[in-house]
Design a protein around this motif. Structure first.
Motif, PDB file in Angstrom:
ATOM      1  N   SER A 117       0.833  -1.210   0.000  1.00  0.00           N
ATOM      2  CA  SER A 117       0.000   0.000   0.000  1.00  0.00           C
ATOM      3  C   SER A 117       0.864   1.255   0.000  1.00  0.00           C
ATOM      4  CB  SER A 117      -0.953  -0.002   1.189  1.00  0.00           C
ATOM      5  OG  SER A 117      -0.231   0.027   2.396  1.00  0.00           O
ATOM      6  N   THR A 118       1.994   1.228   0.684  1.00  0.00           N
ATOM      7  CA  THR A 118       2.905   2.375   0.669  1.00  0.00           C
ATOM      8  C   THR A 118       3.461   2.597  -0.725  1.00  0.00           C
ATOM      9  OG1 THR A 118       3.510   1.922   2.955  1.00  0.00           O
ATOM     10  CG2 THR A 118       4.990   3.346   1.718  1.00  0.00           C
ATOM     11  N   ILE A 119       3.816   1.528  -1.402  1.00  0.00           N
ATOM     12  CA  ILE A 119       4.329   1.647  -2.778  1.00  0.00           C
ATOM     13  C   ILE A 119       3.239   2.185  -3.696  1.00  0.00           C
ATOM     14  CG2 ILE A 119       5.141   0.303  -4.769  1.00  0.00           C
ATOM     15  CD1 ILE A 119       6.656  -1.467  -2.749  1.00  0.00           C
ATOM     16  N   SER A 120       2.014   1.731  -3.527  1.00  0.00           N
ATOM     17  CA  SER A 120       0.904   2.210  -4.361  1.00  0.00           C
ATOM     18  C   SER A 120       0.637   3.689  -4.125  1.00  0.00           C
ATOM     19  CB  SER A 120      -0.364   1.416  -4.076  1.00  0.00           C
ATOM     20  OG  SER A 120      -0.187   0.073  -4.393  1.00  0.00           O
ATOM     21  N   ILE A 121       0.670   4.121  -2.884  1.00  0.00           N
ATOM     22  CA  ILE A 121       0.427   5.528  -2.574  1.00  0.00           C
ATOM     23  C   ILE A 121       1.543   6.408  -3.132  1.00  0.00           C
ATOM     24  CG2 ILE A 121       0.320   7.181  -0.666  1.00  0.00           C
ATOM     25  CD1 ILE A 121      -1.247   5.058   0.887  1.00  0.00           C
ATOM     26  N   VAL A 122       2.781   5.974  -3.023  1.00  0.00           N
ATOM     27  CA  VAL A 122       3.903   6.739  -3.572  1.00  0.00           C
ATOM     28  C   VAL A 122       3.784   6.830  -5.085  1.00  0.00           C
ATOM     29  CG1 VAL A 122       6.408   6.693  -3.926  1.00  0.00           C
ATOM     30  CG2 VAL A 122       5.451   6.329  -1.654  1.00  0.00           C
ATOM     31  N   ASN A 123       3.420   5.729  -5.753  1.00  0.00           N
ATOM     32  CA  ASN A 123       3.243   5.755  -7.211  1.00  0.00           C
ATOM     33  C   ASN A 123       2.096   6.689  -7.600  1.00  0.00           C
ATOM     34  OD1 ASN A 123       5.347   4.061  -7.774  1.00  0.00           O
ATOM     35  ND2 ASN A 123       4.071   2.206  -7.786  1.00  0.00           N
ATOM     36  N   LEU A 124       1.003   6.660  -6.865  1.00  0.00           N
ATOM     37  CA  LEU A 124      -0.125   7.542  -7.135  1.00  0.00           C
ATOM     38  C   LEU A 124       0.268   9.001  -6.945  1.00  0.00           C
ATOM     39  CD1 LEU A 124      -3.157   7.568  -7.826  1.00  0.00           C
ATOM     40  CD2 LEU A 124      -3.585   7.592  -5.365  1.00  0.00           C
ATOM     41  N   PHE A 125       1.024   9.275  -5.911  1.00  0.00           N
ATOM     42  CA  PHE A 125       1.495  10.642  -5.664  1.00  0.00           C
ATOM     43  C   PHE A 125       2.416  11.113  -6.781  1.00  0.00           C
ATOM     44  CE2 PHE A 125       4.477  13.646  -3.641  1.00  0.00           C
ATOM     45  CZ  PHE A 125       3.564  14.624  -3.253  1.00  0.00           C
ATOM     46  N   ASN A 126       3.302  10.249  -7.261  1.00  0.00           N
ATOM     47  CA  ASN A 126       4.211  10.612  -8.353  1.00  0.00           C
ATOM     48  C   ASN A 126       3.444  10.871  -9.648  1.00  0.00           C
ATOM     49  OD1 ASN A 126       6.519  10.569  -6.821  1.00  0.00           O
ATOM     50  ND2 ASN A 126       6.972   8.422  -7.302  1.00  0.00           N
ATOM     51  N   GLN A 127       2.407  10.091  -9.929  1.00  0.00           N
ATOM     52  CA  GLN A 127       1.593  10.320 -11.122  1.00  0.00           C
ATOM     53  C   GLN A 127       0.867  11.660 -11.037  1.00  0.00           C
ATOM     54  OE1 GLN A 127      -0.966   6.945 -11.502  1.00  0.00           O
ATOM     55  NE2 GLN A 127       0.677   5.591 -12.228  1.00  0.00           N
ATOM     56  N   GLU A 128       0.369  12.021  -9.868  1.00  0.00           N
ATOM     57  CA  GLU A 128      -0.299  13.321  -9.696  1.00  0.00           C
ATOM     58  C   GLU A 128       0.695  14.463  -9.888  1.00  0.00           C
ATOM     59  OE1 GLU A 128      -3.391  14.694  -9.198  1.00  0.00           O
ATOM     60  OE2 GLU A 128      -4.011  12.672  -9.751  1.00  0.00           O
ATOM     61  N   GLN A 129       1.904  14.274  -9.443  1.00  0.00           N
ATOM     62  CA  GLN A 129       2.919  15.303  -9.592  1.00  0.00           C
ATOM     63  C   GLN A 129       3.276  15.494 -11.058  1.00  0.00           C
ATOM     64  OE1 GLN A 129       4.243  17.478  -7.412  1.00  0.00           O
ATOM     65  NE2 GLN A 129       2.755  16.641  -5.966  1.00  0.00           N
ATOM     66  N   GLU A 130       3.268  14.424 -11.839  1.00  0.00           N
ATOM     67  CA  GLU A 130       3.564  14.530 -13.266  1.00  0.00           C
ATOM     68  C   GLU A 130       2.427  15.230 -13.999  1.00  0.00           C
ATOM     69  OE1 GLU A 130       4.423  10.631 -14.680  1.00  0.00           O
ATOM     70  OE2 GLU A 130       6.289  10.496 -13.544  1.00  0.00           O
ATOM     71  N   ARG A 131       1.168  15.020 -13.595  1.00  0.00           N
ATOM     72  CA  ARG A 131       0.024  15.648 -14.242  1.00  0.00           C
ATOM     73  C   ARG A 131      -0.074  17.134 -13.880  1.00  0.00           C
ATOM     74  NH1 ARG A 131      -4.629  11.592 -12.769  1.00  0.00           N
ATOM     75  NH2 ARG A 131      -3.565   9.756 -13.440  1.00  0.00           N
ATOM     76  N   ASN A 132       0.122  17.447 -12.651  1.00  0.00           N
ATOM     77  CA  ASN A 132       0.001  18.828 -12.176  1.00  0.00           C
ATOM     78  C   ASN A 132       1.343  19.275 -11.582  1.00  0.00           C
ATOM     79  OD1 ASN A 132      -2.721  18.798 -12.810  1.00  0.00           O
ATOM     80  ND2 ASN A 132      -3.259  17.975 -10.808  1.00  0.00           N
ATOM     81  N   PRO A 133       2.246  19.727 -12.388  1.00  0.00           N
ATOM     82  CA  PRO A 133       3.568  20.079 -11.878  1.00  0.00           C
ATOM     83  C   PRO A 133       3.539  21.334 -11.001  1.00  0.00           C
ATOM     84  CG  PRO A 133       3.457  20.567 -14.212  1.00  0.00           C
ATOM     85  CD  PRO A 133       2.175  19.909 -13.853  1.00  0.00           C
ATOM     86  N   PHE A 134       2.469  22.107 -11.013  1.00  0.00           N
ATOM     87  CA  PHE A 134       2.422  23.334 -10.226  1.00  0.00           C
ATOM     88  C   PHE A 134       2.033  23.100  -8.778  1.00  0.00           C
ATOM     89  CE2 PHE A 134       1.567  24.715 -14.595  1.00  0.00           C
ATOM     90  CZ  PHE A 134       2.697  25.481 -14.784  1.00  0.00           C
ATOM     91  N   LEU A 135       1.692  21.888  -8.445  1.00  0.00           N
ATOM     92  CA  LEU A 135       1.312  21.585  -7.058  1.00  0.00           C
ATOM     93  C   LEU A 135       2.473  21.070  -6.244  1.00  0.00           C
ATOM     94  CD1 LEU A 135      -2.141  19.880  -7.640  1.00  0.00           C
ATOM     95  CD2 LEU A 135      -1.684  22.223  -6.921  1.00  0.00           C
ATOM     96  N   ASN A 136       3.698  21.332  -6.681  1.00  0.00           N
ATOM     97  CA  ASN A 136       4.866  20.870  -5.949  1.00  0.00           C
ATOM     98  C   ASN A 136       4.942  21.566  -4.594  1.00  0.00           C
ATOM     99  OD1 ASN A 136       5.763  19.143  -7.933  1.00  0.00           O
ATOM    100  ND2 ASN A 136       7.010  20.713  -8.933  1.00  0.00           N
ATOM    101  N   PRO A 137       5.414  20.880  -3.606  1.00  0.00           N
ATOM    102  CA  PRO A 137       5.568  21.552  -2.324  1.00  0.00           C
ATOM    103  C   PRO A 137       6.662  22.603  -2.400  1.00  0.00           C
ATOM    104  CG  PRO A 137       6.379  19.291  -2.202  1.00  0.00           C
ATOM    105  CD  PRO A 137       5.756  19.477  -3.550  1.00  0.00           C
ATOM    106  N   THR A 138       6.498  23.700  -1.700  1.00  0.00           N
ATOM    107  CA  THR A 138       7.471  24.771  -1.754  1.00  0.00           C
ATOM    108  C   THR A 138       8.355  24.800  -0.550  1.00  0.00           C
ATOM    109  OG1 THR A 138       5.907  26.287  -0.805  1.00  0.00           O
ATOM    110  CG2 THR A 138       6.108  26.250  -3.207  1.00  0.00           C
TER     111      THR A 138
END
Length: 138
Positions: A117-138
């Motif tokens: 589940s941790t691997i799945s959540i990390v993969n899901l988070f990485n896919q969201e970051q690729e789709r919306n690059p402006f939501l990166n943490p600052t």
């Protein structure tokens, strides 16, 4: 019909002592001390193991059942019924082993589920970051 009274070969009569030997030089009696064999060790009741299984790995109440059989085994041992104590003790041992194996299996399963589940959540988070690059943490 006459039966023969000889059951085996005829034994020779006792021989007289040799010249020069008399009864004074021979031992009068022989003492053989026979001790009873030591009693077998009492059977194990696995009470401490059952208590720990009850506290830490009581899966499907197997630890509690093992504790009950351990107490029964101890009672039989106190009464002197070693066969009953051995029977109850071996049942407690097998219940403890079963509870331990189930506990180990469930821990391995839980670790595998958390890892996947941790691997799945990390993969899901990485896919969201690729789709919306402006939501990166600052």
């Amino acid at each position: 019909m006459e039966r023969s009274r000889s059951l085996g070969p005829v034994l020779p009569p006792y021989e007289p002592l040799s010249e020069g030997l008399d009864m004074e030089g021979l031992p009068r009696s022989t003492v053989v001390s026979v001790e009873p064999p030591p009693p077998p060790p009492p059977p194990r009741d696995h009470l401490a193991w059952s208590f720990c299984t009850t506290l830490y790995a009581n899966i499907c109440c197997l630890g509690f059942m093992a504790l009950v059989f351990s107490v029964k085994s101890r009672d039989r041992k106190v009464l002197g019924d070693y066969s009953g104590a051995l029977s109850y003790g071996s049942t407690a041992k097998y219940l403890n082993i079963t509870a331990l194996l189930l506990h180990i299996f469930l821990i391995i399963l839980l670790v595998a589920l958390i890892a996947s589940s941790t691997i799945s959540i990390v993969n899901l988070f990485n896919q969201e970051q690729e789709r919306n690059p402006f939501l990166n943490p600052t």
